[in-house]
Design a protein around this motif. Structure first.
Motif, short mmCIF file in Angstrom:
data_model
loop_
_atom_site.label_atom_id
_atom_site.label_comp_id
_atom_site.label_asym_id
_atom_site.label_seq_id
_atom_site.Cartn_x
_atom_site.Cartn_y
_atom_site.Cartn_z
N LYS A 1 51.75 41.98 35.87
CA LYS A 1 51.51 40.62 35.94
C LYS A 1 50.54 40.89 37.17
O LYS A 1 49.52 40.22 36.54
N VAL B 1 45.49 42.63 54.21
CA VAL B 1 43.85 42.12 54.30
C VAL B 1 43.28 42.56 54.74
O VAL B 1 42.77 42.43 55.83
N PRO C 1 39.68 31.03 50.54
CA PRO C 1 40.34 32.38 50.15
C PRO C 1 40.82 32.53 48.66
O PRO C 1 41.49 33.86 48.38
N TYR D 1 45.95 40.66 45.16
CA TYR D 1 45.18 41.53 45.02
C TYR D 1 45.51 43.04 45.63
O TYR D 1 45.34 43.26 44.81
N ILE D 2 45.49 42.88 47.17
CA ILE D 2 45.90 43.94 47.81
C ILE D 2 47.63 44.85 46.88
O ILE D 2 47.16 45.90 46.73
N ARG D 3 48.08 43.31 46.65
CA ARG D 3 49.72 44.31 46.57
C ARG D 3 49.50 44.69 44.57
O ARG D 3 49.55 46.33 44.47
N ASN E 1 47.58 47.98 44.77
CA ASN E 1 48.47 48.97 45.34
C ASN E 1 49.86 49.28 44.30
O ASN E 1 49.12 50.45 44.32
N GLU F 1 47.25 33.55 50.19
CA GLU F 1 48.30 34.64 48.41
C GLU F 1 47.96 34.85 47.74
O GLU F 1 47.50 36.47 47.18
N VAL F 2 45.99 34.72 47.47
CA VAL F 2 45.66 35.45 46.16
C VAL F 2 45.38 36.35 46.87
O VAL F 2 45.13 37.53 46.54
N PRO F 3 44.30 36.96 47.93
CA PRO F 3 44.00 37.85 48.53
C PRO F 3 45.19 38.50 48.96
O PRO F 3 45.20 40.28 48.41
N ARG F 4 46.13 38.57 48.91
CA ARG F 4 47.43 38.78 49.41
C ARG F 4 47.99 40.08 47.97
O ARG F 4 48.48 41.21 47.53
N LYS G 1 46.35 40.06 36.24
CA LYS G 1 45.96 39.22 36.55
C LYS G 1 44.57 39.49 37.44
O LYS G 1 43.45 38.84 37.40
N PHE G 2 44.59 41.38 37.76
CA PHE G 2 43.29 41.08 38.20
C PHE G 2 42.96 42.47 37.53
O PHE G 2 41.76 42.88 38.51
N LEU H 1 37.18 40.27 52.99
CA LEU H 1 38.02 39.00 52.05
C LEU H 1 38.11 37.89 52.59
O LEU H 1 38.12 37.06 52.35
N LEU I 1 39.16 35.28 45.20
CA LEU I 1 39.23 35.80 44.76
C LEU I 1 39.64 35.30 43.44
O LEU I 1 39.11 36.19 42.25
N HIS J 1 38.92 42.72 38.38
CA HIS J 1 37.66 42.90 39.69
C HIS J 1 37.15 44.69 39.38
O HIS J 1 37.98 45.77 38.90
#
Lengths: 445, 604
Positions: A376, B504, B513, A41-43, A46, A36-39, A380-381, B508, B516, A384
């Motif tokens: 949002k 991902v 997980p 983060y990628i969103r 983007n 959930e978190v890495p995805r 949140k990120f 990472l 992050l 980073h």
């Protein structure tokens, strides 16, 4: 033996006809949504990239003035109407939706120094270098009528600024002194001075409407109460303040645009330390205006750029510039909080988006939801490093960029010198002065 | 429920008039309820009933709103509420739907036990807001479980009956036709032991035989997508992100086919591959080879991301942790090593068995790992930090293949027998005491996998493929946006684009997980230290106490000094107390074992 097998009826999961929407059953169980978190983060990454891709803040340029634009005013009753005064004494009224000039008045001889609208939006006042205060009707003259002011007041000295009371038929001008006028009279109700220098701007507080602030060329900011005959208090800074602007949401907060490239946000109850020092400009700051939300303000500078600062941050979140824009003299944030107008030396008024990557026009509900979600995520990120770098990156003109580098070196040298001085003098004899206190000379009551 | 007292009854006249007044704006629905309710039970007089109804309602509402903030909203949505109260009828399900605390905990993401060091008040208040929002969302998510349509399957024996004794034929006989059709055998004796793989939606099945037979089919409708013979030994087979692409580990190289059986790629950089694993969220195909290399191939761009030398000889045991995408490799010296493409060295090495490791499996929550070794033992490890075995069982033959289901069932293939163990509850590890189901196949087991979202275990063996029924194995409710077994082609294409957009990056991959989203305390402290060094002073340091001057005469120098001294002493005392609290731990550690001697006092 009791047995139950998982047996789904496909009819419950596929649409009946092609005209239906697809059925999408949801299950929010975290094990079904791994990473959930890495995805997210990628969103967020983007979304941040897309934000920079879509950051096109410049909307339009309103040209028509034959000299530099010296002052701007909003109409409190109409979002589309904007007034501007130029250095050749011309006042123009613009329609923003059509992006056209709808009326031109030769108001003064010499500069139009100040312009302000009445709170009801039916008339406006101008002051000029010809020592007059003029009141004009917002609507144009009828057929066959001459373009004439409603009232003209002949003063003794040059007026350099004007502001109207937010509720009553009272306005204030500044010059050698701050004068408070009743609209019906030709003499000021009261005049207030503190010191003998020319005052460059005066502003009424939009909430506590009896309060005024002014800034003079002897480096001070003076606060007045209209009900008293004498000024309240003043704060003296290192260098001259060009204008101040009151926060429209917090009555006691105002921001001062200073010649020393900084902006200072003050709490009027404690003037000895500014709440925040906003630094990013590389030349004198000439004008400042708050957004109607009171969370951000925009500043115009001599360095040919305008910047947007959050009230509680010392660094700007946005910088706008174009190749052709010269020294920006005046800036205004529109009442719907969506646009920014800037008037500059090279005779143009520019219209910008307040949020550079915002999509204009009506959004569908899905678009709205998507932008909210992305917003949002970005929030949140935001800390980073990768995302921070992308979202902070701005292309700057070479002149500003090199000036920033230069000033960074100068600042570093000054700091080093100060550290050395502390190090080599008797402990405790030289104190470190914080950035906030450094620029305040004195507070007088 | 209202019963109007008759005028003749002995009620004081004043009240009577009041009631007559109230009676006036009666509506038809009130009369209706009166009729039915009165018919059911001629209740107590009107006024008493009212007061009894209203009073307990109020505190109840306060209670719920305090506990869960969102409870207000659904309440407000019930607009016909006030009308009903006029009639006297009560809402039988007043307030928001009750939420199970256990379920809420499942959705909770913030670990409240961790405290940030030296957080400023502003940060702390922001965190408090975030925590409150978090609680709200977890309660909402828990409440949304009411909407889940399907119930998980189960198999219970009558009292005393052992479920392991129940044969597949009995289950097939007992269940409905649609479920019974899910049990089938493919008799493929010709092409030797089979490996198999279900697609992520659980809709498609691919299998490859040792002697080169590769086929893919929609196993629910039994529609064959492709069937080819690659004329080479097939070591392993795996679907890529969707059912349209197949990776086949052949004798020499890794080949990629599409669902028509057309060879798309031959990846020569991955040679002599023994095992394949696909990490769907990273679009990485992990391959373990005979040469001892673990290679990560990014299938979205076709690049090799990392090639790690495990330095442990031939790799033939590999599995992925679906929770954190870490690859587990089993080695012939009895260790299991955990790998991420970002690191050249293993993240963790666990000594699991004496003798080699034969099989490894990790469950979907990433909490438990099952291993079996040449020492005939089956062990269950805790993967949350300790890496200690939870339970151990010695099997007569030792398990050659292991697989976890979505709901935590553990299947082990031992020779031609498949055993399945189940836990007490969903999240609990499988208890290895009693098997839940057993089944004997027509050949030796060569591959095992539970089908996602179906109560089916696919077994590849030397006699072909067997699809076993295992009630209660799969997650009953799928998420349509994540993996939808009933998705159309358009939906699949859309999902593919979205999945690629949020691919991902391989860097990472790490053990936790969620790391992050947490505050990086170490680098924060480091940055603070560097800043203090650069500035020459610590800007966050607390200023030394300066007593405020007091009114009239009490501000003498002596009293100021006194006050200052008082605060300093207090601080000093706190410091001493803290250091004292730390000391006894050190002292306890020192004397161990032998009796204290008088000479100990001279020991330094």
């Amino acid at each position: 033996m009791k047995v139950k097998m998982l047996s789904r009826n496909p009819d419950h999961y596929v649409r009946e006809t092609k005209l239906d929407l697809h059925r999408v059953p949801r299950n929010y169980d975290p094990t079904l949504h791994p990473f959930e978190v890495p995805r997210e983060y990628i969103r967020a990454l983007n979304a941040t990239k897309l934000e920079r891709v879509f950051a096109k803040p410049f909307l339009a340029s309103l040209d028509g003035h034959r000299d530099g634009v010296n002052c701007l005013a909003k109409n409190p009753k109409s979002l589309a109407t904007v007034l501007s005064g130029a250095c050749d004494g011309e006042v123009k009224i613009w329609n923003l939706t059509k992006r056209k000039c709808i009326r031109t008045i030769q108001a003064h001889e010499g500069f139009v120094r100040g312009i302000c609208t009445r709170f009801c939006g039916t008339s406006f006042f101008t002051v000029g270098d010809d020592k007059t205060v003029k009141q004009w009707k917002m609507d144009g003259p009828g057929c066959g009528e001459e373009e004439e002011p409603l009232h003209t007041i002949l003063g003794k000295t040059v007026y350099t600024g004007i502001d109207h009371h937010w509720r009553e038929a009272v306005f204030a001008t500044c010059g050698q002194q701050v004068d408070i006028w009743d609209e019906q009279r030709t003499n000021p109700i009261c005049s207030m001075t503190w010191g003998f220098d020319s005052i460059s701007s005066v502003k009424f507080n939009p909430i506590e409407t009896f309060l005024l602030g002014s800034c003079a060329s002897d480096r001070n900011i003076v606060l007045y109460d209209m009900r008293q005959a004498t000024p309240l208090k003043k704060v003296i800074l290192d260098m001259r303040t060009n204008t101040i602007c009151w926060n429209p949401m917090e009555a006691f907060i105002f921001t001062a645009a200073n010649e020393d490239y900084n902006l200072y946000t003050f709490d009027m109850r404690a003037l000895d330390t500014p709440v925040m020092v906003h630094m990013d400009h590389v030349s004198a700051v000439l004008d400042v205006d708050y957004s109607p939300t009171g969370r951000e303000f925009v500043s115009a500078s001599f360095d040919k750029s305008i910047r947007i600062f959050p009230v509680d941050k010392s660094r700007s979140r946005e910088v706008y510039h174009t190749k052709r824009m010269q020294h920006v003299i005046c800036v205004k944030w529109t009442a719907d909080s969506k646009y920014i107008m800037s008037g500059s030396d090279e005779m143009n008024i520019r219209l910008w988006k307040a949020n550079a990557s915002e999509k204009l026009g009506v959004l569908t509900s899905r678009e709205k939801a998507a932008t909210d979600y992305n917003q949002k995520l970005k929030e949140k990120f935001q800390h980073h490093p990768h995302i921070k770098r992308i979202s902070r990156h701005r292309h700057l003109p070479k002149s500003i960029y090199s000036q920033i580098q230069e000033q960074r070196i100068m600042k570093e040298a000054r700091r080093r010198k100060e550290l050395n001085r502390i190090k080599h003098s008797k402990p405790g004899s030289v104190q470190m002065v914080s950035e906030k206190k450094k620029h305040i000379v004195a507070v007088v009551k | 429920m209202e019963t109007v007292p008759k005028p003749g009854s002995n009620v004081p006249p004043k009240k009577d008039r009041l009631q007559a007044k109230k009676k006036k704006p009666r509506r038809y629905w009130e009369q209706e309820t009166t009729g039915t309710a009165a018919g059911a039970s001629p209740g107590p007089p009107h006024k008493r009933k009212r007061s009894r109804e209203l009073r307990p309602q109020k505190p109840k509402r306060n209670d719920t709103s305090k506990k869960f903030r969102i409870s207000k909203k659904p309440r407000e949505l019930k607009s016909p509420g006030p009308q009903r109260t006029f009639s006297g009828a009560q809402d039988p399900f007043a307030g928001p739907a009750p939420v199970n605390v256990e379920v809420v905990r499942k959705y909770c993401r913030i670990d409240k036990s961790k405290e940030l060091p030296h957080a400023k008040t502003k940060t702390r208040s922001r965190l408090a807001v975030a925590e409150a929002q978090e609680e709200e969302t977890s309660v909402r998510a828990a409440r949304s479980e009411l909407l889940l349509a399907e119930e998980p399957g189960f198999l219970e024996g009558e009292d005393g009956e052992d479920t392991a004794k129940i044969r597949q034929a009995d289950i097939v006989e007992a269940v409905d036709i649609a479920s019974a059709a899910k049990h089938f055998d493919l008799n493929l004796r010709q092409f030797g032991p089979y490996r198999l793989n279900y697609s992520r939606t659980g809709r498609h099945l691919a299998f490859g035989g040792r002697r080169g037979h590769v086929a893919a089919l929609d196993w629910v409708t039994k529609k064959l997508m492709c069937e080819i013979n690659v004329m080479e030994a097939v070591r392993d087979i795996r679907f890529l992100h969707s059912e349209a692409l197949l990776a086949v580990a052949q004798n020499r190289w890794l080949h990629i086919y599409d669902n028509q059986g057309i060879e798309l790629h031959c990846v020569r950089r991955c040679d002599r591959v023994t095992r394949l694993e696909f990490l769907p969220f990273h679009f990485l195909l992990a391959t373990a080879s005979e040469t001892g290399f673990l290679t990560y191939l990014d299938v979205s761009v076709g690049k090799i991301v990392a090639a790690l030398n495990a330095r442990a000889g031939r790799l033939s045991v590999m599995t992925q942790n679906p929770y954190n995408a870490v690859i587990h490799l089993g080695h012939s010296n009895g260790t299991v090593s955990l790998w991420s493409p970002a690191m050249k060295e293993p993240l963790v090495k666990i000594l699991c068995h004496r003798g080699g490791v034969r099989a490894v499996a990790v469950d979907s929550t990433g909490m438990h790992m099952a291993t079996s070794g040449l020492d005939h033992q089956l062990k269950l490890f805790d993967l949350r930090g300790t890496f200690q075995p939870l339970s151990t069982r010695t099997l007569p033959q030792g398990a050659g293949h292991l697989a976890f289901s979505q709901r935590g069932l553990l299947a082990a293939g031992m020779g031609d027998v498949v055993n399945i163990w189940a836990g007490q509850r969903k999240a609990s590890p499988p208890s290895l005491e009693q098997p839940y189901l057993t089944h004997r196949l027509s050949g030796h087991v060569h591959g095992l996998q539970f089908c996602p979202y179906e109560d089916v275990l696919g077994v590849g063996h030397s006699g072909g493929i067997t699809s076993m029924l295992v009630p209660g194995a799969a997650e009953p409710n799928f998420d349509g946006l994540e993996s939808n077994p009933y998705r159309s082609r358009k939906q699949r294409q859309e999902w593919e684009v979205k999945a690629l957009l949020e691919k991902v990056p391989a860097e990472l991959i790490c053990l936790d997980p969620r790391a992050l989203a947490e505050v990086d305390v170490i680098s924060l402290e480091q940055a603070k230290k560097e800043r203090a060094e650069r500035l020459g002073y610590d800007p966050d340091a607390r200023a030394p106490f300066q007593p405020k001057p007091k009114q009239k005469g009490r501000s003498s120098t002596a009293s100021l000094v006194k006050r200052k001294r008082k605060v300093m002493d207090q601080e000093h005392r706190d410091k001493v107390r803290q250091s004292l609290e730390q000391q006894p731990q050190k002292q306890e550690a020192k004397p161990t074992g032998a009796r204290p001697s008088a000479l100990d006092r001279f020991v330094r």
